[in-house]
Scaffold this motif. Structure first.
Motif, PDB file in Angstrom:
ATOM      1  N   LYS A 354       3.224 -14.105   5.843  1.00 58.25           N
ATOM      2  CA  LYS A 354       3.961 -13.223   6.738  1.00 58.25           C
ATOM      3  C   LYS A 354       3.086 -12.014   7.079  1.00 58.25           C
ATOM      4  O   LYS A 354       2.566 -11.346   6.189  1.00 58.25           O
ATOM      5  N   ALA A 355       2.968 -11.732   8.353  1.00 60.73           N
ATOM      6  CA  ALA A 355       2.146 -10.600   8.793  1.00 60.73           C
ATOM      7  C   ALA A 355       2.950  -9.306   8.717  1.00 60.73           C
ATOM      8  O   ALA A 355       3.150  -8.603   9.714  1.00 60.73           O
ATOM      9  N   ASP A 356       3.415  -8.988   7.513  1.00 59.58           N
ATOM     10  CA  ASP A 356       4.184  -7.759   7.295  1.00 59.58           C
ATOM     11  C   ASP A 356       3.228  -6.640   6.892  1.00 59.58           C
ATOM     12  O   ASP A 356       2.477  -6.781   5.916  1.00 59.58           O
ATOM     13  N   TYR A 357       3.257  -5.544   7.612  1.00 61.28           N
ATOM     14  CA  TYR A 357       2.355  -4.433   7.324  1.00 61.28           C
ATOM     15  C   TYR A 357       3.154  -3.138   7.192  1.00 61.28           C
ATOM     16  O   TYR A 357       4.176  -2.950   7.865  1.00 61.28           O
ATOM     17  N   THR A 358       2.697  -2.246   6.328  1.00 60.11           N
ATOM     18  CA  THR A 358       3.320  -0.926   6.187  1.00 60.11           C
ATOM     19  C   THR A 358       2.227   0.130   6.158  1.00 60.11           C
ATOM     20  O   THR A 358       1.050  -0.164   5.907  1.00 60.11           O
ATOM     21  N   ASP A 359       2.627   1.362   6.410  1.00 60.77           N
ATOM     22  CA  ASP A 359       1.685   2.481   6.398  1.00 60.77           C
ATOM     23  C   ASP A 359       1.745   3.281   5.108  1.00 60.77           C
ATOM     24  O   ASP A 359       0.773   3.925   4.720  1.00 60.77           O
ATOM     25  N   GLU A 360       2.906   3.243   4.435  1.00 59.20           N
ATOM     26  CA  GLU A 360       3.040   4.052   3.223  1.00 59.20           C
ATOM     27  C   GLU A 360       2.316   3.420   2.050  1.00 59.20           C
ATOM     28  O   GLU A 360       1.669   4.100   1.258  1.00 59.20           O
ATOM     29  N   PHE A 361       2.436   2.104   1.924  1.00 64.45           N
ATOM     30  CA  PHE A 361       1.729   1.330   0.902  1.00 64.45           C
ATOM     31  C   PHE A 361       1.112   0.114   1.573  1.00 64.45           C
ATOM     32  O   PHE A 361       1.241  -0.079   2.782  1.00 64.45           O
ATOM     33  N   THR A 362       0.439  -0.708   0.787  1.00 60.58           N
ATOM     34  CA  THR A 362      -0.033  -1.995   1.286  1.00 60.58           C
ATOM     35  C   THR A 362       1.015  -3.045   0.963  1.00 60.58           C
ATOM     36  O   THR A 362       1.340  -3.264  -0.203  1.00 60.58           O
ATOM     37  N   ASP A 363       1.557  -3.663   1.989  1.00 63.20           N
ATOM     38  CA  ASP A 363       2.553  -4.713   1.791  1.00 63.20           C
ATOM     39  C   ASP A 363       1.850  -5.972   1.292  1.00 63.20           C
ATOM     40  O   ASP A 363       0.888  -6.448   1.905  1.00 63.20           O
ATOM     41  N   MET A 364       2.322  -6.540   0.192  1.00 67.65           N
ATOM     42  CA  MET A 364       1.661  -7.696  -0.408  1.00 67.65           C
ATOM     43  C   MET A 364       1.762  -8.945   0.467  1.00 67.65           C
ATOM     44  O   MET A 364       0.848  -9.776   0.477  1.00 67.65           O
ATOM     45  N   ASP A 365       2.857  -9.098   1.202  1.00 67.38           N
ATOM     46  CA  ASP A 365       2.961 -10.235   2.116  1.00 67.38           C
ATOM     47  C   ASP A 365       1.853 -10.163   3.171  1.00 67.38           C
ATOM     48  O   ASP A 365       1.161 -11.148   3.442  1.00 67.38           O
ATOM     49  N   GLY A 366       1.699  -8.985   3.753  1.00 64.25           N
ATOM     50  CA  GLY A 366       0.657  -8.808   4.757  1.00 64.25           C
ATOM     51  C   GLY A 366      -0.738  -8.945   4.183  1.00 64.25           C
ATOM     52  O   GLY A 366      -1.644  -9.473   4.833  1.00 64.25           O
ATOM     53  N   VAL A 461      -7.945  -5.449  -6.941  1.00 61.76           N
ATOM     54  CA  VAL A 461      -7.090  -4.870  -7.982  1.00 61.76           C
ATOM     55  C   VAL A 461      -5.807  -4.354  -7.345  1.00 61.76           C
ATOM     56  O   VAL A 461      -5.832  -3.430  -6.529  1.00 61.76           O
ATOM     57  N   ILE A 462      -4.687  -4.983  -7.696  1.00 61.27           N
ATOM     58  CA  ILE A 462      -3.388  -4.579  -7.169  1.00 61.27           C
ATOM     59  C   ILE A 462      -2.828  -3.489  -8.081  1.00 61.27           C
ATOM     60  O   ILE A 462      -2.481  -3.733  -9.231  1.00 61.27           O
ATOM     61  N   ASN A 463      -2.724  -2.284  -7.557  1.00 63.51           N
ATOM     62  CA  ASN A 463      -2.384  -1.115  -8.378  1.00 63.51           C
ATOM     63  C   ASN A 463      -0.957  -0.642  -8.089  1.00 63.51           C
ATOM     64  O   ASN A 463      -0.658  -0.150  -7.012  1.00 63.51           O
ATOM     65  N   ASN A 464      -0.070  -0.826  -9.084  1.00 57.99           N
ATOM     66  CA  ASN A 464       1.279  -0.247  -8.983  1.00 57.99           C
ATOM     67  C   ASN A 464       1.571   0.699 -10.147  1.00 57.99           C
ATOM     68  O   ASN A 464       2.714   1.074 -10.377  1.00 57.99           O
ATOM     69  N   ASN A 465       0.524   1.050 -10.896  1.00 59.00           N
ATOM     70  CA  ASN A 465       0.632   2.013 -11.990  1.00 59.00           C
ATOM     71  C   ASN A 465       1.669   1.614 -13.049  1.00 59.00           C
ATOM     72  O   ASN A 465       2.408   2.448 -13.562  1.00 59.00           O
ATOM     73  N   LYS A 466       1.685   0.325 -13.373  1.00 54.90           N
ATOM     74  CA  LYS A 466       2.587  -0.111 -14.438  1.00 54.90           C
ATOM     75  C   LYS A 466       2.200  -1.514 -14.890  1.00 54.90           C
ATOM     76  O   LYS A 466       1.499  -2.248 -14.192  1.00 54.90           O
ATOM     77  N   TYR A 467       2.670  -1.857 -16.085  1.00 55.47           N
ATOM     78  CA  TYR A 467       2.625  -3.242 -16.526  1.00 55.47           C
ATOM     79  C   TYR A 467       3.783  -3.945 -15.828  1.00 55.47           C
ATOM     80  O   TYR A 467       4.906  -4.010 -16.344  1.00 55.47           O
ATOM     81  N   GLY A 468       3.536  -4.460 -14.631  1.00 59.13           N
ATOM     82  CA  GLY A 468       4.596  -4.887 -13.740  1.00 59.13           C
ATOM     83  C   GLY A 468       5.420  -6.059 -14.249  1.00 59.13           C
ATOM     84  O   GLY A 468       6.647  -6.084 -14.087  1.00 59.13           O
ATOM     85  N   THR A 469       4.758  -7.057 -14.853  1.00 65.12           N
ATOM     86  CA  THR A 469       5.505  -8.216 -15.334  1.00 65.12           C
ATOM     87  C   THR A 469       6.485  -7.816 -16.427  1.00 65.12           C
ATOM     88  O   THR A 469       7.660  -8.229 -16.431  1.00 65.12           O
ATOM     89  N   ILE A 470       6.014  -6.996 -17.365  1.00 62.47           N
ATOM     90  CA  ILE A 470       6.884  -6.582 -18.468  1.00 62.47           C
ATOM     91  C   ILE A 470       7.982  -5.654 -17.963  1.00 62.47           C
ATOM     92  O   ILE A 470       9.127  -5.720 -18.430  1.00 62.47           O
ATOM     93  N   ARG A 471       7.643  -4.813 -16.972  1.00 72.62           N
ATOM     94  CA  ARG A 471       8.686  -3.957 -16.381  1.00 72.62           C
ATOM     95  C   ARG A 471       9.779  -4.820 -15.746  1.00 72.62           C
ATOM     96  O   ARG A 471      10.978  -4.498 -15.853  1.00 72.62           O
ATOM     97  N   THR A 472       9.390  -5.910 -15.091  1.00 73.59           N
ATOM     98  CA  THR A 472      10.374  -6.798 -14.483  1.00 73.59           C
ATOM     99  C   THR A 472      11.328  -7.349 -15.537  1.00 73.59           C
ATOM    100  O   THR A 472      12.552  -7.312 -15.382  1.00 73.59           O
ATOM    101  N   THR A 531      -3.368  -0.208  -3.259  1.00 78.37           N
ATOM    102  CA  THR A 531      -2.170   0.465  -3.762  1.00 78.37           C
ATOM    103  C   THR A 531      -0.942  -0.158  -3.109  1.00 78.37           C
ATOM    104  O   THR A 531      -0.884  -0.332  -1.891  1.00 78.37           O
ATOM    105  N   VAL A 532       0.040  -0.509  -3.932  1.00 81.17           N
ATOM    106  CA  VAL A 532       1.240  -1.192  -3.445  1.00 81.17           C
ATOM    107  C   VAL A 532       2.481  -0.436  -3.891  1.00 81.17           C
ATOM    108  O   VAL A 532       2.420   0.440  -4.766  1.00 81.17           O
ATOM    109  N   ASN A 533       3.598  -0.784  -3.288  1.00 84.55           N
ATOM    110  CA  ASN A 533       4.868  -0.146  -3.618  1.00 84.55           C
ATOM    111  C   ASN A 533       5.246  -0.480  -5.060  1.00 84.55           C
ATOM    112  O   ASN A 533       5.478  -1.649  -5.383  1.00 84.55           O
ATOM    113  N   PRO A 534       5.336   0.510  -5.936  1.00 84.95           N
ATOM    114  CA  PRO A 534       5.616   0.215  -7.353  1.00 84.95           C
ATOM    115  C   PRO A 534       7.030  -0.302  -7.602  1.00 84.95           C
ATOM    116  O   PRO A 534       7.314  -0.790  -8.704  1.00 84.95           O
TER     117      PRO A 534
END
Length: 554
Positions: A354-366, A461-472, A531-534
């Motif tokens: 999906k060509a989804d783009y954002t300006d605040e963060f980097t959208d992972m789909d895009g 390097v996908i940076n969301n400043n957390k251990y994302g899997t464990i946070r989920t 940098t992605v949306n945390p």
């Protein structure tokens, strides 16, 4: 003529065709390192941590098809090496770990850095051995290489007492040896084909055994003749070309429920070279009691370990397919009401970027949309464990064999060092690693290794400043009780440049493609921090709900 134990070790490595060895240097096996000085045909890659060295060896073995070799000093080095050894065990990767050991007279006195290495690693390895006499090195070390690559491949650990490596002895002249891979009986192949022919809703699961046997072309031919849908086992994406009309998808985290239901409702499942991992089977719930299982594997110990087969065939994947194709006549194509085509169409829809783009963060789909468009089909992909992987597994279509190097063990810190090993094995192909900020920080020091040996990998390097899997998991099982999963990070791009690598930081989608192109053009090891949306932790998450939630908090 007498030679030292250290030289005998290296002589065996030369005979076994070892081209790269990965290590952190240690005084307990200096005899081996000194002997390597006399053999420039073996490149010694000195890493910054034993965990990194073991991941490099494991990634090298996967990408080269050869036995990976890693080395470390006694207790402290060996235990650091354990993560890569465990990965090799779970991934069925051939590896020989050479470990320096305390001097023989000092054993069992709690000597400096002493560990019972053979005992400690016995349950992680196919075989462990401590060589206590120099004259036995050729015999036992050739055996170690044979065990590592034969049957279901895996790691072997060889402990080498410091003083034994300095002993001199006359060495017997041994040569490398290989046993023939088990072949099925023709009647078993014929029975399997007949069961598949009669089936109404069959599914074939292709595992690591297909990759090890280099059997992908034969598998394509077989499933085309039998009109079979193919699913790849957990993190074995390149066992079958993903755009092929018979491909239905993959097993693991985020597999669509519709595909899992299709397998559960199958009347016949053909498991080709797979051990039925916990992740791939969704906690061992994948097959129903009504399903007939035809299980083909090179290792008979696999049969019945998870599911009882109605037909068990001990054979490597290539040998089975060769005989199975003989059992299928030229008119054997089977009509199954377009089921195979429908399953493939569902996969293609599910995996369309999906060509989804954002300006605040980097959208992972895009981001994945751009990655798929930019990377050549022969790119080797490596990855860490992490929540970012759900985007990679969903959207990246592996078209060629030997293009994926990933840990079924789920080891963090794997991506970068495995990429270094893969690039050293395949220097003319692009190698790109994917990591989260948590995993990348565990082996980030190996950027210096890549710079020192001029290994131009690209690390995203996908940076969301957390251990994302464990946070989920934390938010699912213990909502609003966050603890221990928040991180702070350095500027990874600047850090890469300090190491002498190329560094880029991407904060919005429009910046990624130019950054990737500059990284490739640099000819250096490169790090691209994204940098992605945390708040968005998985590919299945509703981005609209996240946006509304954040707006309500502001």
């Amino acid at each position: 003529m007498k030679i030292s134990g250290g030289k005998a070790v290296v002589d065996v490595m030369v005979k076994e065709g070892v081209k790269k060895a990965f290590c952190v240097p240690g005084e307990s096996y200096l005899g081996v390192m000194d002997a390597l000085y006399q053999h420039p045909e073996i490149d010694l890659i000195s890493a910054r941590h034993e965990g990194g060295a073991s991941f490099m060896a494991e990634g090298y073995a996967k990408a080269s098809g050869e036995v990976g070799v890693c080395m470390a000093t006694r207790g402290v080095g060996a235990t650091n090496l354990a993560i890569g050894i465990h990965t090799a065990a779970q991934d069925s990767t051939p590896m020989v770990a050479l470990i320096g050991q305390v001097e023989r007279p000092f054993k069992e006195k709690e000597a400096f850095q002493e560990v019972d290495l053979a005992g400690f690693f016995s349950h992680l390895c196919k075989w462990t051995v401590e060589i206590d006499r120099a004259e036995r090195i050729p015999e036992l070390l050739h055996r170690a290489f044979h065990i590592a690559r034969s049957g279901r491949p895996g790691p072997v650990l060889v402990a080498l007492p410091h003083d034994m490596l300095e002993d001199e002895a006359e060495m017997a002249d041994y040569s490398p040896y290989r046993s023939r891979r088990p072949r099925p009986h023709m009647e078993d192949a014929e029975r399997a084909v007949e069961e598949i022919r009669k089936a109404k809703r069959p599914v074939l699961i292709a595992g690591g055994g297909v990759i090890h046997a280099k059997a992908q072309p034969l598998l394509v031919e077989f499933v085309e003749k039998m009109n079979l849908p193919v699913v790849t086992a957990f993190r074995r994406f390149d066992a079958f070309p993903n755009k092929h009309a018979s491909y239905a998808g993959w097993l693991g985290f985020g597999t669509p429920h519709s595909l899992l239901d299709e397998i559960r409702n199958a009347d016949v499942v053909i498991a080709l070279g797979t051990r039925f991992s916990q992740v791939g089977t969704q906690d061992y719930t994948l097959l129903s009691e009504r399903t007939k299982l035809i299980h083909i594997d090179i290792c008979p110990d696999i049969f019945g370990k998870v599911y009882a087969p109605s037909l068990a065939i001990e054979a490597d994947a290539k040998s089975f397919l060769e005989l199975a194709l003989q059992a299928v006549d030229s008119q054997a194509a089977v009509e199954r009401n377009e089921r195979t085509a429908e399953l493939h169409a569902e996969y293609m829809k599910f995996s369309e970027t999906k060509a989804d783009y954002t300006d605040e963060f980097t959208d992972m789909d895009g981001l994945m949309h751009d990655i798929v468009a930019q990377l050549p089909a022969d790119t080797i992909i490596t990855n860490d464990a992490g929540n970012f992987f759900s985007w990679l597994s969903r959207y990246y279509r592996f078209e060629q064999e030997n293009t994926y190097v990933g840990p079924t063990s789920g080891a963090m810190g794997y991506g970068l060092p495995a990429a270094i090993g893969a690039k050293l094995a395949q220097p003319h192909r692009p190698v790109v690693s994917f990591s989260g900020d948590g995993g990348f920080m565990m082996t980030m020091q190996e950027i210096e290794t890549a710079v020192r040996y001029k290994v131009p990998t690209i690390s995203i390097v996908i940076n969301n400043n957390k251990y994302g899997t464990i946070r989920t998991h934390q938010e699912i099982h213990f909502p609003e009780r966050v603890i221990g999963t928040d991180l702070t990070n350095p500027d990874f791009a600047k850090m890469a440049r300090l190491f002498g690598a190329h560094g880029e930081k991407v904060e919005r989608n429009t910046e990624f493609v130019p950054a990737l192109q500059r990284a490739i053009a640099s000819g250096l090891p490169a790090v691209i921090e994204v940098t992605v949306n945390p708040e968005i932790l998985s590919v299945s998450q509703d981005k609209g709900e996240v946006t509304e939630k954040l707006a309500s908090l502001n």
